[in-house]
Design a protein around this motif. Structure first.
Motif, short mmCIF file in Angstrom:
data_model
loop_
_atom_site.label_atom_id
_atom_site.label_comp_id
_atom_site.label_asym_id
_atom_site.label_seq_id
_atom_site.Cartn_x
_atom_site.Cartn_y
_atom_site.Cartn_z
N ASN A 1 0.87 -1.18 0.00
CA ASN A 1 0.00 0.00 0.00
C ASN A 1 0.90 1.22 0.00
O ASN A 1 1.78 1.33 0.85
CB ASN A 1 -0.86 0.06 1.27
N PHE A 2 0.70 2.13 -0.94
CA PHE A 2 1.52 3.33 -1.00
C PHE A 2 1.04 4.32 0.07
O PHE A 2 -0.13 4.65 0.14
CB PHE A 2 1.47 3.96 -2.39
N GLU A 3 2.00 4.75 0.91
CA GLU A 3 1.71 5.68 2.01
C GLU A 3 2.54 6.94 1.86
O GLU A 3 3.69 6.86 1.45
CB GLU A 3 2.06 5.02 3.36
N PRO A 4 2.01 8.11 2.23
CA PRO A 4 0.66 8.33 2.72
C PRO A 4 -0.35 8.36 1.58
O PRO A 4 0.01 8.69 0.44
CB PRO A 4 0.77 9.72 3.37
N PRO A 5 -1.63 8.03 1.86
CA PRO A 5 -2.64 8.05 0.80
C PRO A 5 -2.97 9.48 0.39
O PRO A 5 -2.61 10.44 1.07
CB PRO A 5 -3.85 7.39 1.47
N HIS A 6 -3.67 9.60 -0.72
CA HIS A 6 -4.21 10.91 -1.13
C HIS A 6 -5.35 11.27 -0.18
O HIS A 6 -5.83 10.43 0.60
CB HIS A 6 -4.74 10.83 -2.57
N PHE B 1 3.21 7.99 -11.08
CA PHE B 1 2.50 9.23 -10.79
C PHE B 1 1.05 8.91 -10.53
O PHE B 1 0.46 8.07 -11.20
CB PHE B 1 2.62 10.21 -11.97
N SER B 2 0.48 9.59 -9.53
CA SER B 2 -0.93 9.40 -9.21
C SER B 2 -1.63 10.74 -9.17
O SER B 2 -1.12 11.72 -8.63
CB SER B 2 -1.09 8.68 -7.86
N ILE C 1 -1.11 15.77 -7.35
CA ILE C 1 -0.38 14.72 -8.06
C ILE C 1 0.78 14.30 -7.16
O ILE C 1 1.46 15.16 -6.58
CB ILE C 1 0.17 15.20 -9.42
N LYS C 2 1.01 13.00 -7.05
CA LYS C 2 2.14 12.50 -6.28
C LYS C 2 3.06 11.71 -7.20
O LYS C 2 2.62 11.06 -8.14
CB LYS C 2 1.66 11.60 -5.13
N PRO D 1 0.47 19.39 -4.08
CA PRO D 1 -0.85 19.26 -3.46
C PRO D 1 -1.98 19.91 -4.27
O PRO D 1 -3.06 19.36 -4.37
CB PRO D 1 -0.69 19.95 -2.11
N ASN D 2 -1.75 21.08 -4.84
CA ASN D 2 -2.79 21.73 -5.64
C ASN D 2 -2.29 21.89 -7.08
O ASN D 2 -2.18 23.00 -7.59
CB ASN D 2 -3.18 23.08 -5.03
N ALA D 3 -2.04 20.75 -7.71
CA ALA D 3 -1.55 20.75 -9.08
C ALA D 3 -2.56 21.40 -10.03
O ALA D 3 -2.20 22.07 -10.98
CB ALA D 3 -1.25 19.32 -9.52
#
Length: 193
Positions: free
Chosen positions: A56-61, A76-77, A84-85, A99-101
């Motif tokens: 599980n990728f942490e931290p989540p969105h 990229f998510s 976008i992470k 955070p605010n892409a």
């Protein structure tokens, strides 16, 4: 077609997925869900039954995942949280985030062919470009007048699908300098940031 197995573990609808093959030939399936989480599954040839996530990728969105894209060792998510992470697939660590892409949900991600540039599309119809390595913004433009639902590319073109019932075709040129043009009627250049 015959179902041979399923990937389980999300607590909400699975909204997107992508597949990658790592150096040892192992297939990785990455999934994104409305439960805010991105999960990784190792699926070996002939895997049967229910397969649980290996990571599980942490931290989540902060909201649901709408889009995933892989280039090299980077994942990229894009999320309904407007962010976008960038993740390291090998180490499974969060490398960078914006955070605010966008000013609205990030609904689509894609990669510009031949250059290290990530494309993101949002519910507001804006298309943005990001440097894959530094995650610095390169430019942005109005892609559609409605939500962009998908971005796909071939060796030379970019395609954006939207709620306006159209798919626009874009030609990438001088994209590192913030230039992209619509191959349709109007020729539009990106405004450089």
């Amino acid at each position: 077609f015959q179902s041979t197995g399923k990937l389980t573990g999300h607590q909400g609808p699975v909204m997107c997925l992508t597949v990658d093959r790592i150096s040892n030939g192992q297939d990785l399936i990455i999934t994104g869900s409305k439960d805010h989480y991105i999960k990784m599954f190792d699926v070996t040839e002939g895997a049967l039954g229910s397969v649980s996530p290996t990571h599980n990728f942490e931290p989540p969105h902060y909201d649901g995942i709408e889009a995933l894209a892989i280039t090299g060792d980077n994942l990229f998510s894009g999320s309904r949280d407007n962010g976008i992470k960038k993740w390291d697939l090998a180490q499974k660590d969060l490398l960078q985030q914006v955070p605010n892409a966008h000013k609205d949900w990030v609904c689509a991600l894609g990669l510009v062919p031949g250059v290290p540039v990530l494309l993101s599309g949002c519910r507001g119809g804006t298309l943005k470009l990001w440097n894959v390595d530094t995650f610095a913004p390169i430019g942005e433009m109005k892609g559609h007048d409605s939500p962009i639902n998908a971005i796909c590319t071939n060796s030379s073109q970019i395609f954006t699908a939207a709620d306006d019932r159209t798919v626009r075709i874009w030609k990438a040129r001088n994209v590192i300098d913030g230039q992209i043009s619509d191959t349709g009627d109007a020729s539009e250049d990106l405004a450089s940031n």
